[in-house]
Design a protein around this motif. Sequence first.
Motif, PDB file in Angstrom:
ATOM      1  N   TYR A  82       7.632  13.248  -1.482  1.00 45.02           N
ATOM      2  CA  TYR A  82       8.221  12.061  -2.126  1.00 45.02           C
ATOM      3  C   TYR A  82       9.288  11.435  -1.223  1.00 45.02           C
ATOM      4  O   TYR A  82       9.270  10.223  -0.958  1.00 45.02           O
ATOM      5  CB  TYR A  82       8.808  12.489  -3.465  1.00 45.02           C
ATOM      6  CG  TYR A  82       9.595  11.447  -4.203  1.00 45.02           C
ATOM      7  CD1 TYR A  82       8.974  10.598  -5.117  1.00 45.02           C
ATOM      8  CD2 TYR A  82      10.970  11.323  -4.024  1.00 45.02           C
ATOM      9  CE1 TYR A  82       9.710   9.652  -5.823  1.00 45.02           C
ATOM     10  CE2 TYR A  82      11.705  10.386  -4.714  1.00 45.02           C
ATOM     11  CZ  TYR A  82      11.076   9.542  -5.606  1.00 45.02           C
ATOM     12  OH  TYR A  82      11.800   8.610  -6.294  1.00 45.02           O
ATOM     13  N   ASN A  92       7.892  10.018   2.190  1.00 47.11           N
ATOM     14  CA  ASN A  92       7.226   8.718   2.044  1.00 47.11           C
ATOM     15  C   ASN A  92       8.253   7.590   1.891  1.00 47.11           C
ATOM     16  O   ASN A  92       8.099   6.510   2.474  1.00 47.11           O
ATOM     17  CB  ASN A  92       6.288   8.732   0.840  1.00 47.11           C
ATOM     18  CG  ASN A  92       5.457   7.461   0.743  1.00 47.11           C
ATOM     19  OD1 ASN A  92       4.692   7.128   1.639  1.00 47.11           O
ATOM     20  ND2 ASN A  92       5.621   6.720  -0.345  1.00 47.11           N
ATOM     21  N   GLN A 122      11.678   0.284  -7.450  1.00 48.61           N
ATOM     22  CA  GLN A 122      10.665   1.264  -7.839  1.00 48.61           C
ATOM     23  C   GLN A 122      11.299   2.566  -8.315  1.00 48.61           C
ATOM     24  O   GLN A 122      10.606   3.435  -8.854  1.00 48.61           O
ATOM     25  CB  GLN A 122       9.728   1.574  -6.655  1.00 48.61           C
ATOM     26  CG  GLN A 122       9.192   0.364  -5.904  1.00 48.61           C
ATOM     27  CD  GLN A 122       8.514  -0.636  -6.799  1.00 48.61           C
ATOM     28  OE1 GLN A 122       7.637  -0.295  -7.584  1.00 48.61           O
ATOM     29  NE2 GLN A 122       8.929  -1.908  -6.679  1.00 48.61           N
ATOM     30  N   ASN A 142       2.289   1.693  -3.442  1.00 50.75           N
ATOM     31  CA  ASN A 142       1.273   2.301  -4.316  1.00 50.75           C
ATOM     32  C   ASN A 142       1.169   3.807  -4.067  1.00 50.75           C
ATOM     33  O   ASN A 142       1.028   4.598  -5.012  1.00 50.75           O
ATOM     34  CB  ASN A 142      -0.088   1.640  -4.085  1.00 50.75           C
ATOM     35  CG  ASN A 142      -0.155   0.236  -4.647  1.00 50.75           C
ATOM     36  OD1 ASN A 142       0.575  -0.097  -5.591  1.00 50.75           O
ATOM     37  ND2 ASN A 142      -1.004  -0.607  -4.084  1.00 50.75           N
ATOM     38  N   LEU A 143       1.247   4.175  -2.787  1.00 49.76           N
ATOM     39  CA  LEU A 143       1.214   5.602  -2.447  1.00 49.76           C
ATOM     40  C   LEU A 143       2.423   6.316  -3.055  1.00 49.76           C
ATOM     41  O   LEU A 143       2.299   7.443  -3.565  1.00 49.76           O
ATOM     42  CB  LEU A 143       1.208   5.780  -0.928  1.00 49.76           C
ATOM     43  CG  LEU A 143       1.252   7.222  -0.408  1.00 49.76           C
ATOM     44  CD1 LEU A 143       0.068   8.021  -0.912  1.00 49.76           C
ATOM     45  CD2 LEU A 143       1.308   7.232   1.124  1.00 49.76           C
ATOM     46  N   HIS A 144       3.575   5.652  -3.032  1.00 47.53           N
ATOM     47  CA  HIS A 144       4.788   6.224  -3.633  1.00 47.53           C
ATOM     48  C   HIS A 144       4.558   6.517  -5.125  1.00 47.53           C
ATOM     49  O   HIS A 144       4.921   7.597  -5.610  1.00 47.53           O
ATOM     50  CB  HIS A 144       5.963   5.257  -3.457  1.00 47.53           C
ATOM     51  CG  HIS A 144       7.154   5.605  -4.293  1.00 47.53           C
ATOM     52  ND1 HIS A 144       8.047   6.590  -3.947  1.00 47.53           N
ATOM     53  CD2 HIS A 144       7.587   5.097  -5.489  1.00 47.53           C
ATOM     54  CE1 HIS A 144       8.982   6.684  -4.883  1.00 47.53           C
ATOM     55  NE2 HIS A 144       8.735   5.794  -5.826  1.00 47.53           N
ATOM     56  N   HIS A 145       3.963   5.566  -5.839  1.00 45.95           N
ATOM     57  CA  HIS A 145       3.707   5.768  -7.272  1.00 45.95           C
ATOM     58  C   HIS A 145       2.703   6.888  -7.510  1.00 45.95           C
ATOM     59  O   HIS A 145       2.829   7.652  -8.482  1.00 45.95           O
ATOM     60  CB  HIS A 145       3.219   4.461  -7.904  1.00 45.95           C
ATOM     61  CG  HIS A 145       4.294   3.420  -8.026  1.00 45.95           C
ATOM     62  ND1 HIS A 145       5.408   3.605  -8.810  1.00 45.95           N
ATOM     63  CD2 HIS A 145       4.426   2.190  -7.466  1.00 45.95           C
ATOM     64  CE1 HIS A 145       6.179   2.532  -8.732  1.00 45.95           C
ATOM     65  NE2 HIS A 145       5.613   1.664  -7.920  1.00 45.95           N
ATOM     66  N   ASN A 146       1.722   6.983  -6.624  1.00 45.72           N
ATOM     67  CA  ASN A 146       0.738   8.069  -6.759  1.00 45.72           C
ATOM     68  C   ASN A 146       1.397   9.432  -6.543  1.00 45.72           C
ATOM     69  O   ASN A 146       1.079  10.413  -7.241  1.00 45.72           O
ATOM     70  CB  ASN A 146      -0.399   7.876  -5.759  1.00 45.72           C
ATOM     71  CG  ASN A 146      -1.276   6.685  -6.115  1.00 45.72           C
ATOM     72  OD1 ASN A 146      -1.364   6.286  -7.280  1.00 45.72           O
ATOM     73  ND2 ASN A 146      -1.926   6.098  -5.123  1.00 45.72           N
ATOM     74  N   ILE A 147       2.306   9.499  -5.565  1.00 47.74           N
ATOM     75  CA  ILE A 147       3.033  10.753  -5.316  1.00 47.74           C
ATOM     76  C   ILE A 147       3.882  11.117  -6.532  1.00 47.74           C
ATOM     77  O   ILE A 147       3.948  12.276  -6.944  1.00 47.74           O
ATOM     78  CB  ILE A 147       3.918  10.622  -4.056  1.00 47.74           C
ATOM     79  CG1 ILE A 147       3.042  10.463  -2.805  1.00 47.74           C
ATOM     80  CG2 ILE A 147       4.837  11.821  -3.911  1.00 47.74           C
ATOM     81  CD1 ILE A 147       3.814  10.120  -1.543  1.00 47.74           C
ATOM     82  N   LYS A 155       3.325  10.325  -9.619  1.00 49.14           N
ATOM     83  CA  LYS A 155       2.448  10.780 -10.705  1.00 49.14           C
ATOM     84  C   LYS A 155       2.069  12.243 -10.542  1.00 49.14           C
ATOM     85  O   LYS A 155       1.835  12.950 -11.523  1.00 49.14           O
ATOM     86  CB  LYS A 155       1.180   9.923 -10.758  1.00 49.14           C
ATOM     87  CG  LYS A 155       1.404   8.502 -11.259  1.00 49.14           C
ATOM     88  CD  LYS A 155       0.115   7.709 -11.206  1.00 49.14           C
ATOM     89  CE  LYS A 155       0.328   6.261 -11.629  1.00 49.14           C
ATOM     90  NZ  LYS A 155      -0.912   5.456 -11.518  1.00 49.14           N
ATOM     91  N   GLU A 156       1.990  12.695  -9.288  1.00 47.13           N
ATOM     92  CA  GLU A 156       1.600  14.083  -9.023  1.00 47.13           C
ATOM     93  C   GLU A 156       2.728  15.073  -9.318  1.00 47.13           C
ATOM     94  O   GLU A 156       2.484  16.279  -9.433  1.00 47.13           O
ATOM     95  CB  GLU A 156       1.162  14.229  -7.566  1.00 47.13           C
ATOM     96  CG  GLU A 156      -0.136  13.480  -7.258  1.00 47.13           C
ATOM     97  CD  GLU A 156      -0.494  13.535  -5.778  1.00 47.13           C
ATOM     98  OE1 GLU A 156       0.288  14.156  -5.012  1.00 47.13           O
ATOM     99  OE2 GLU A 156      -1.524  12.957  -5.383  1.00 47.13           O
ATOM    100  N   ASN A 192       0.840  -1.207   0.000  1.00 46.50           N
ATOM    101  CA  ASN A 192       0.000   0.000   0.000  1.00 46.50           C
ATOM    102  C   ASN A 192       0.875   1.257   0.000  1.00 46.50           C
ATOM    103  O   ASN A 192       0.560   2.252  -0.683  1.00 46.50           O
ATOM    104  CB  ASN A 192      -0.925   0.010   1.223  1.00 46.50           C
ATOM    105  CG  ASN A 192      -2.110  -0.933   1.053  1.00 46.50           C
ATOM    106  OD1 ASN A 192      -2.477  -1.291  -0.070  1.00 46.50           O
ATOM    107  ND2 ASN A 192      -2.706  -1.342   2.157  1.00 46.50           N
TER     108      ASN A 192
END
Length: 410
Positions: A314, A317, A352, A142-147, A149-150, A139
Motif C-alpha cells: 500500500y 504504491n 483518495q 485504480n491500483l491503489h484502490h484495488n490494493i 480492497k485486498e 491507472n
Amino acid sequence: MNNGEQSSKKNKESMKSDIFVRFLVIAGAVFIGVAMIMPFGIRYYYKSRISDYETIGNMGAIGDFIGGTTVAFLTAASVILLLATIIMQRKEIKISQQSIEELVKQTESSVKQAEEARKETKVTNDTMKKQQFETTFFNMINLHHNILKEIEGGRKYFIKLSAHMKEVYRLDGFRYFDEQFINEILKKDNEELDDLIEQLYVDDYVMWELENRFGIEPNELLAQALAGKDEQLEEKKEMRRLSFKELHLGNREAYRDILDSIRFDEYRYTSKPPISNEVINNFLDGYKINPGHELKMYVYEKVYEEAESVVGHYYRNLYRIMKFIQESDFDIDNLEVNEIEKRKYYGILRAQLSSFELMMLFYNVNYSTKGEKFKALLQNTNFFDDHLVEKDFIWTNDKEELKYFAKVGN
C-alpha cells in the motif's frame, strides 16, 4: 495606399529613370563624337583659307582653339556619362535594397510561421503528454484502490492500526522510555546521583502517603501537607531520609532497584503530580508532553514490523504515485503553471485517503526508516496541509513535524 498602387508608382518612376539615363548616354556619345570630329572638320575648313599654309604646323593658333574646345566637349561628355552612371548605380542599389527588404520580409514570415508551428507542436505535445500522464496516473489510482480492497477491513484497518499503535506506546513504549530514562539518570556523577536518588526515594514515599491519606484531588489538608505543615508527614520524610542513608547511599545496584520500583507509570496519565520533583517532571515531559523522535520511531517500527506484510505494498504504491507526479513536467517554460498542475494532482491523490489513512501515512514517512525517501519526496509540497485531525494524533507534539512538509513561502 495599397500594394498595387505602390507597385504601379514604382514602375513609372523606374521608366522615367531609364528614359533619362538613355538620354544622358546619347548626349554623352554625341559630345564625344563632336569632340573627335571637330579637329578634322576645322582642318579641312581652314586649310584652303590660310594663305601661307604649307604644313599643319601653320595652324598652330587654330589648333590651340580646337584643343580648348575639344576638351570642353570631352569634359561635358564625362560629366554627363558620370551622371548617368550614378543614376544607374542608384537604381541598382535601390533594386538591391528592395530585394533585401523582400528577403527580410520572407525571412520574418518564415520565422513567424516556424514560431506558430512550434507553438502548435508544443500545444499538441503538451496535450499528448498530459493525456499519457493522466492515463498512467489514474491507472495507478485504480491500483491503489484495488490494493486497499485486498486489505482486510479496508479503510477501517487503519483505524485499528492507530489504536494498536497507541496500545504499543502505552506498554512497550513506556518500558522502552523507562529503561532509557533510568540509564540516563545512572550516568550522573556520584554526588549528584546520591542527592537525586535520595530525593526520589523520599518523594515517591510521600506521594504514596498523600494519596492514601488525602487523595489526589486538591483539598485543604493536601495543600497543608505539601506546604510542610503536616508534622506526621514531616517526621516520616525524615525517617525515610535516614533509612536511605543507612541502607542505600552509594550503592548503584540499589539505586537501580529504587528507580525500578518508583511508579513512573502512574505519572504518565497526569502532567501535575501531587509533588514537584525535577526528575518526575522530566519523565512526564519526555514521555507524555514532548516525546522525542527516537521513542516515536521505536514504537512505529514495532507496529510496522507486525503490519508490513499487510500495508507495505500500500505504501510503496503511494510512493510511486507521488514520485510519478514529482518527476512529470507539465509546462517546462512556465514553472508556476507546472507547480499548479502538480498541486492539482497532489490534491487528487490526497482525496483518495481517509483521515486515518493520511495520519498513518504521516507516521510512516516520519518515524520509519523505510519511509525516509517518501518523506524527502513530500518535503515542501503541503501534502498534509491542514487535513490531519489533531485530536487523533498519538503524540501531542506531532504537529511540529508538519513544518517539514509546509511549502516554503506559504
